[in-house]
Design a protein around this motif. Structure first.
Motif, PDB file in Angstrom:
ATOM      1  N   THR A 142       0.969  -1.002   0.075  1.00  0.00           N
ATOM      2  CA  THR A 142      -0.189   0.038   0.036  1.00  0.00           C
ATOM      3  C   THR A 142       0.818   1.252  -0.112  1.00  0.00           C
ATOM      4  O   THR A 142       2.107   1.171   0.397  1.00  0.00           O
ATOM      5  N   LEU A 143       0.185   2.218  -0.594  1.00  0.00           N
ATOM      6  CA  LEU A 143       0.921   3.671  -0.401  1.00  0.00           C
ATOM      7  C   LEU A 143       0.404   4.532   0.595  1.00  0.00           C
ATOM      8  O   LEU A 143      -0.988   4.477   0.877  1.00  0.00           O
ATOM      9  N   VAL A 144       1.120   5.138   1.589  1.00  0.00           N
ATOM     10  CA  VAL A 144       0.718   6.095   2.469  1.00  0.00           C
ATOM     11  C   VAL A 144       1.383   7.319   2.482  1.00  0.00           C
ATOM     12  O   VAL A 144       2.582   7.432   2.120  1.00  0.00           O
ATOM     13  N   GLU A 145       0.514   8.429   2.557  1.00  0.00           N
ATOM     14  CA  GLU A 145       1.277   9.688   2.544  1.00  0.00           C
ATOM     15  C   GLU A 145       2.390   9.616   3.573  1.00  0.00           C
ATOM     16  O   GLU A 145       2.131   9.411   4.936  1.00  0.00           O
ATOM     17  N   ALA A 146       3.553  10.371   3.097  1.00  0.00           N
ATOM     18  CA  ALA A 146       4.744  10.209   3.883  1.00  0.00           C
ATOM     19  C   ALA A 146       4.469  10.878   5.322  1.00  0.00           C
ATOM     20  O   ALA A 146       4.935  10.761   6.248  1.00  0.00           O
ATOM     21  N   GLY A 152       2.840  15.562  -0.689  1.00  0.00           N
ATOM     22  CA  GLY A 152       2.610  14.706  -1.783  1.00  0.00           C
ATOM     23  C   GLY A 152       3.197  13.317  -1.921  1.00  0.00           C
ATOM     24  O   GLY A 152       3.150  12.558  -2.798  1.00  0.00           O
ATOM     25  N   SER A 153       4.464  13.380  -1.277  1.00  0.00           N
ATOM     26  CA  SER A 153       5.186  11.995  -1.206  1.00  0.00           C
ATOM     27  C   SER A 153       4.479  10.929  -0.532  1.00  0.00           C
ATOM     28  O   SER A 153       3.797  11.122   0.467  1.00  0.00           O
ATOM     29  N   CYS A 154       5.017   9.799  -0.988  1.00  0.00           N
ATOM     30  CA  CYS A 154       4.335   8.520  -0.296  1.00  0.00           C
ATOM     31  C   CYS A 154       5.398   7.644   0.264  1.00  0.00           C
ATOM     32  O   CYS A 154       6.513   7.519  -0.065  1.00  0.00           O
TER      33      CYS A 154
END
Length: 226
Positions: free
Chosen positions: A183-187, A215-217
């Motif tokens: 999964t991708l999570v907002e950093a 905006g990075s993940c």
């Protein structure tokens, strides 16, 4: 179009305080009863077909808004965003959604299998992507795109196998024969990262807690069976 993990916004709520006038002192010689769902009292899990998902969209939206909390404006905003996210993911090949229920709907989790190409990979660092593709056979990488559970599941017994979130994510992977969930999570969303890690997720790359630019993940992975 990228798909990022969605969790209700109350993941960092403190545990409720004991009601006034009630003593919670442990009696000598008696083990303290563990709070929360037991392996024999958990909600029933079952998948929904695409048609059933469409029929129950409003109910799923209500569930998300209910466990998110907030006032009417926040409730409507969160609900609308969740339904847009869910509708977009439901169009992906292999999409799957599980619900948890007793006599009412209590939670859900959903996602889709990931191949070796596609716009979803745009959120990945190149080295992380190549590492995942080397360690996972084609068709055995599954994106867990959303988990919706009550706040108690996010703050109590997170490490127990019968924790509802763990049951949902484990069942999603098992149903698709997936070896790894991703999964991708907002950093900058430290609360979401902490919650997922309490359920067994781990960083796919450099495991630091430093917040990245807007905006990075971060890429998190989950081994099947965890």
């Amino acid at each position: 179009m990228s798909a990022h993990m969605l969790l209700p916004t109350t993941s960092n709520l403190p545990a409720p305080r004991p009601a006034p006038g009630r003593s919670h002192t442990r009696r000598p010689g008696r083990p303290m009863r563990e709070q929360g769902s037991s392996p024999h009292e958990g909600e029933r899990l079952r998948p929904l077909t695409r048609g059933q998902v469409e029929d129950r969209l409003q109910e799923l939206g209500d569930l998300y808004a209910e466990v998110s909390g907030g006032g009417p404006w926040a409730w409507n905003q969160a609900r609308a965003a969740f339904l847009r996210h869910l509708a977009a993911d439901a169009r992906r090949p292999g999409f799957s959604l599980l619900i948890a229920e007793t006599t009412v709907l209590t939670g859900c989790a959903y996602g889709f299998p990931m191949g070796g190409a596609g716009p979803w990979w745009a959120g990945f660092d190149g080295d992380v992507r190549e590492s995942l593709l080397r360690r996972v056979a084609p068709g055995r990488l599954f994106v867990v795109s959303g988990i919706v559970v009550p706040s108690r599941v996010r703050r109590e017994n997170q490490g127990r196998a019968w924790n509802l979130a763990r049951r949902l994510q484990r069942r999603l992977l098992a149903d698709h024969g997936a070896a790894v969930g991703v999964t991708l999570v907002e950093a900058r969303d430290a609360g979401m990262v902490e919650t997922l890690m309490s359920w067994g997720w781990r960083s796919a790359g450099d495991d630091t807690r430093t917040a990245g630019p807007p905006g990075s993940c971060r890429v998190l992975v989950l081994t099947a069976g965890a």
